[in-house]
Motif scaffolding. Structure first.
Motif, PDB file in Angstrom:
ATOM      1  N   ASP A 116       0.637  -1.049  -0.132  1.00 42.80           N
ATOM      2  CA  ASP A 116       0.277  -0.064   0.091  1.00 42.80           C
ATOM      3  C   ASP A 116       1.433   1.641  -0.006  1.00 42.80           C
ATOM      4  OD1 ASP A 116      -3.004   0.585   0.366  1.00 42.80           O
ATOM      5  OD2 ASP A 116      -1.823   2.063   1.779  1.00 42.80           O
ATOM      6  N   MET A 119       1.794   2.046  -3.267  1.00 39.29           N
ATOM      7  CA  MET A 119       1.167   2.681  -4.596  1.00 39.29           C
ATOM      8  C   MET A 119       0.776   4.052  -4.373  1.00 39.29           C
ATOM      9  SD  MET A 119       0.391  -0.220  -6.424  1.00 39.29           S
ATOM     10  CE  MET A 119      -1.118   0.462  -7.060  1.00 39.29           C
ATOM     11  N   CYS A 221     -14.414   8.389  -4.608  1.00 41.10           N
ATOM     12  CA  CYS A 221     -14.413   7.668  -6.045  1.00 41.10           C
ATOM     13  C   CYS A 221     -15.543   7.799  -6.533  1.00 41.10           C
ATOM     14  CB  CYS A 221     -14.430   6.027  -5.211  1.00 41.10           C
ATOM     15  SG  CYS A 221     -12.709   5.748  -4.388  1.00 41.10           S
ATOM     16  N   VAL A 232      -6.701  -1.114 -11.023  1.00 43.86           N
ATOM     17  CA  VAL A 232      -5.024   0.034 -10.319  1.00 43.86           C
ATOM     18  C   VAL A 232      -4.920   1.157 -10.868  1.00 43.86           C
ATOM     19  CG1 VAL A 232      -3.806  -0.627  -8.965  1.00 43.86           C
ATOM     20  CG2 VAL A 232      -5.517  -2.031  -8.902  1.00 43.86           C
ATOM     21  N   ILE A 235      -7.665   3.871  -9.969  1.00 44.08           N
ATOM     22  CA  ILE A 235      -7.661   4.717  -9.328  1.00 44.08           C
ATOM     23  C   ILE A 235      -6.134   4.962  -9.258  1.00 44.08           C
ATOM     24  CG2 ILE A 235      -7.745   4.328  -7.155  1.00 44.08           C
ATOM     25  CD1 ILE A 235      -8.708   1.394  -7.650  1.00 44.08           C
ATOM     26  N   ILE A 236      -4.956   5.139  -9.485  1.00 42.56           N
ATOM     27  CA  ILE A 236      -3.734   5.446  -9.634  1.00 42.56           C
ATOM     28  C   ILE A 236      -3.428   6.877  -9.856  1.00 42.56           C
ATOM     29  CG2 ILE A 236      -1.450   5.759 -10.181  1.00 42.56           C
ATOM     30  CD1 ILE A 236      -1.410   2.751  -9.477  1.00 42.56           C
ATOM     31  N   ARG A 257      -9.778   2.680   2.929  1.00 36.93           N
ATOM     32  CA  ARG A 257      -7.971   2.658   2.977  1.00 36.93           C
ATOM     33  C   ARG A 257      -8.821   3.026   1.229  1.00 36.93           C
ATOM     34  NH1 ARG A 257      -6.740  -1.180   7.058  1.00 36.93           N
ATOM     35  NH2 ARG A 257      -8.560  -2.324   6.256  1.00 36.93           N
ATOM     36  N   PHE A 259      -6.571   1.625  -1.042  1.00 33.03           N
ATOM     37  CA  PHE A 259      -6.798   0.388  -2.153  1.00 33.03           C
ATOM     38  C   PHE A 259      -7.145  -0.928  -1.441  1.00 33.03           C
ATOM     39  CE2 PHE A 259      -3.732   3.317  -4.816  1.00 33.03           C
ATOM     40  CZ  PHE A 259      -4.175   3.013  -5.845  1.00 33.03           C
ATOM     41  N   THR A 260      -8.069  -1.885  -1.840  1.00 35.16           N
ATOM     42  CA  THR A 260      -7.966  -2.771  -0.823  1.00 35.16           C
ATOM     43  C   THR A 260      -7.596  -3.945  -0.958  1.00 35.16           C
ATOM     44  OG1 THR A 260      -9.971  -3.999  -2.696  1.00 35.16           O
ATOM     45  CG2 THR A 260     -10.857  -1.943  -1.325  1.00 35.16           C
ATOM     46  N   ASP A 263      -7.979  -4.930  -4.530  1.00 36.36           N
ATOM     47  CA  ASP A 263      -6.874  -4.590  -5.589  1.00 36.36           C
ATOM     48  C   ASP A 263      -5.884  -5.403  -5.719  1.00 36.36           C
ATOM     49  OD1 ASP A 263      -9.212  -3.096  -6.090  1.00 36.36           O
ATOM     50  OD2 ASP A 263      -8.429  -1.579  -4.353  1.00 36.36           O
ATOM     51  N   TYR A 264      -5.212  -6.266  -4.658  1.00 34.24           N
ATOM     52  CA  TYR A 264      -3.922  -6.368  -4.651  1.00 34.24           C
ATOM     53  C   TYR A 264      -4.058  -7.661  -5.062  1.00 34.24           C
ATOM     54  CZ  TYR A 264      -1.998  -2.069  -2.403  1.00 34.24           C
ATOM     55  OH  TYR A 264      -1.963  -0.357  -1.632  1.00 34.24           O
ATOM     56  N   LEU A 269      -4.651  -5.670 -10.916  1.00 34.68           N
ATOM     57  CA  LEU A 269      -3.133  -5.028 -10.521  1.00 34.68           C
ATOM     58  C   LEU A 269      -2.695  -4.233 -11.091  1.00 34.68           C
ATOM     59  CD1 LEU A 269      -1.768  -3.336  -7.594  1.00 34.68           C
ATOM     60  CD2 LEU A 269      -0.608  -5.527  -7.553  1.00 34.68           C
TER      61      LEU A 269
END
Length: 516
Positions: A116, A119, A221, A232, A235-236, A257, A259-260, A263-264, A269
């Motif tokens: 995290d 990211m 979001c 992802v 999102i970034i 948070r 990212f969940t 996501d990872y 990803l």
């Protein structure tokens, strides 16, 4: 003796009640006026506060001595003295600088927090904001710096980030970019270098509450059109654009948070790889001196270096002949069971399509409430996630043979990063070092065999990762964030994709061939 009164029609007194007249032989003093009583109470409260503070400070000092948990005072002092922690610096740093603080991961393993940190630091860089880097936070309990574990051991509630990693993320360097690359911000015409990362403590100084603008994750979001399961990379980029466009100097991201775990833990990803592969967030990510020293001091267990090899040479090169493997036991069984229940795929960074080993989740047909072996098709999950001793030995020998077929290079040492108990590791060592049809290994070294000073014990997981990063070949657990982060770093430093393997593959392996 008759009572007398101090109230009369002719004399005005502030006392309106009757009392016994003071006698010269009476040792009792009359009650002090209210002002003096208040002053005395204030002194008592101040004394009680000072005593309590002294007890707390003494307790915090003594608890480190009693438990052997390090204080990291030298590293904390280093972080406090970072040159960017200066209010008088010019924009975009200093008291008018641009900063962002994200919702921290707390109470999770080191690698959950590290993935995290990478990211959100990337978002901060793209947004042209100084990233407020968090310590490794196991507990937010404000009363004690040490936390007791279920096995009666102790660990630090928080560890400074610079005990684990170095580089611009943890504030000890400036962001540097490859020739011809932009400075990494959303603006290609930025007239200043990106602001450096700052610590959580400095955030409290440079961004007092009255200067902060709070941005809620879920609400933002929705505003940005980011839906569940979005790539992802989207999102970034959308968050970076949002934070870059804001004129507010201090932005605090709050709520959930960003990212969940999903996501990872999924292939989407990989959409972020194009950004990270050229970013100094990853390119300049290095391990701390504390971690590098563990590797250097244990190098004779892993490789036989030339007498002329320097510390820098070791850190900069691949450990030839070394096969590093990640074996999770114990509580990981439950994690594997959960992955089986939800028909999960490999963790994101373990899913690059050019890796030689792949995992195709079998269809979810039966409940796994009674254990992984409840389903006839669950053997695939056990082989990938929680292999048996026989499967581990066979796989290690097979990977060695295949590597020799591909490259002509011989692997002769095994490093096992693991939480397994000593009995399991003794059996594994005997199996691998005993002459067999596949040949024996020269040495088998485990995490337990490393010589680690007491002040470095809590960062030994990072030393495991460094060894896995530098090993010639790495066999990881596809469902582990530790293996995932190792593979991300191996890829960023140019280790070939064919050198990243897993405990099982749904591809048919080539025929065995014994290496010399």
């Amino acid at each position: 003796m008759a009572f007398s009164t101090y109230s009369s029609s002719s004399t005005k007194s502030r006392y309106t009640y009757e009392r016994l007249p003071f006698h010269a032989n009476d040792r009792r003093s009359p009650s002090p006026p209210p002002a003096k009583r208040s002053s005395r109470r204030a002194r008592k409260l101040l004394t009680a506060f000072a005593t309590t503070l002294a007890v707390v400070v003494t307790f915090r000092i003594c608890i480190h001595e009693l438990t052997g948990v390090p204080t990291y005072q030298d590293i904390k002092r280093y972080e406090r003295r970072l040159p960017q922690h200066d209010l008088d610096l010019p924009f975009p740093e200093g008291r008018h600088g641009r900063y962002v603080k994200f919702v921290p991961y707390t109470g999770y393993g080191w690698n959950n927090e590290l993935q995290d940190i990478i990211m959100v630091a990337q978002i901060a860089l793209l947004a042209d904001r100084g990233y407020a880097f968090q310590p490794y936070i196991w507990s937010t309990n404000p009363f004690t710096p040490v936390v007791a574990q279920l096995d009666l051991s102790f660990r630090s509630a928080q560890i400074p980030l610079n005990a684990f990693i170095s580089g611009p993320i943890s504030g000890n360097d400036r962001w540097e970019f490859e020739a011809g690359a932009q400075n990494g911000s959303m603006s290609s015409t930025a007239s200043h270098p990106p602001p450096r990362s700052i610590s959580y403590d400095w955030w409290e100084v440079v961004c007092p509450p009255e200067r902060r603008v709070v941005v809620d994750v879920q609400q933002t979001c929705r505003e940005l059109g980011i839906e569940w399961g979005a790539p992802v990379r989207d999102i970034i980029e959308r968050w970076a654009q949002k934070l870059h466009a804001m004129n507010d100097t201090c932005v605090e991201v709050s709520g959930d948070r960003l990212f969940t775990f999903f996501d990872y833990g999924e292939k989407r990803l990989l959409s972020a790889w194009d950004i990270l592969s050229t970013s100094p967030v990853l390119k300049q990510l290095t391990w701390s001196p504390l971690v590098n020293t563990i590797l250097y001091q244990n190098l004779p267990l892993l490789q036989s270096p030339s007498p002329s090899v320097t510390h820098h040479d070791v850190i900069a090169t691949t450990l030839k002949g070394l096969l590093a493997v990640h074996i999770r036991r114990g509580d990981f069984y439950k994690h594997c069971l959960d992955r089986f229940k939800y028909n999960s795929e490999y963790n994101g960074w373990n899913s690059f399509p050019d890796y030689p080993d792949v995992f195709d989740p079998p269809p979810a047909q039966q409940s796994a409430t009674s254990g992984i072996t409840a389903s006839p098709r669950a053997d695939s999950y056990t082989r990938h996630c929680y292999p048996s001793l026989d499967q581990i030995v066979d796989r290690i020998n097979l990977v060695r043979d295949e590597w020799y077929q591909q490259t002509g290079q011989t692997l002769d040492r095994v490093y096992v990063m693991t939480n397994a108990k000593s009995g399991f590791l003794d059996a594994l060592r005997r199996r691998l070092t005993t002459a067999s049809e596949s040949g024996s290994w020269k040495a088998v070294v485990t995490t337990r065999d490393l010589s680690v000073p007491s002040h470095s014990m809590e960062v030994v997981v990072a030393a495991d990762m460094l060894i896995g990063e530098k090993a010639e070949v790495f066999v990881g657990n596809g469902f582990s964030s530790l293996s995932s982060n190792i593979n991300l770093i191996r890829r960023s430093i140019g280790q070939p994709a064919t050198s990243s393997r897993f405990w099982h593959s749904d591809h048919v392996p080539p025929a065995n061939s014994t290496s010399p």
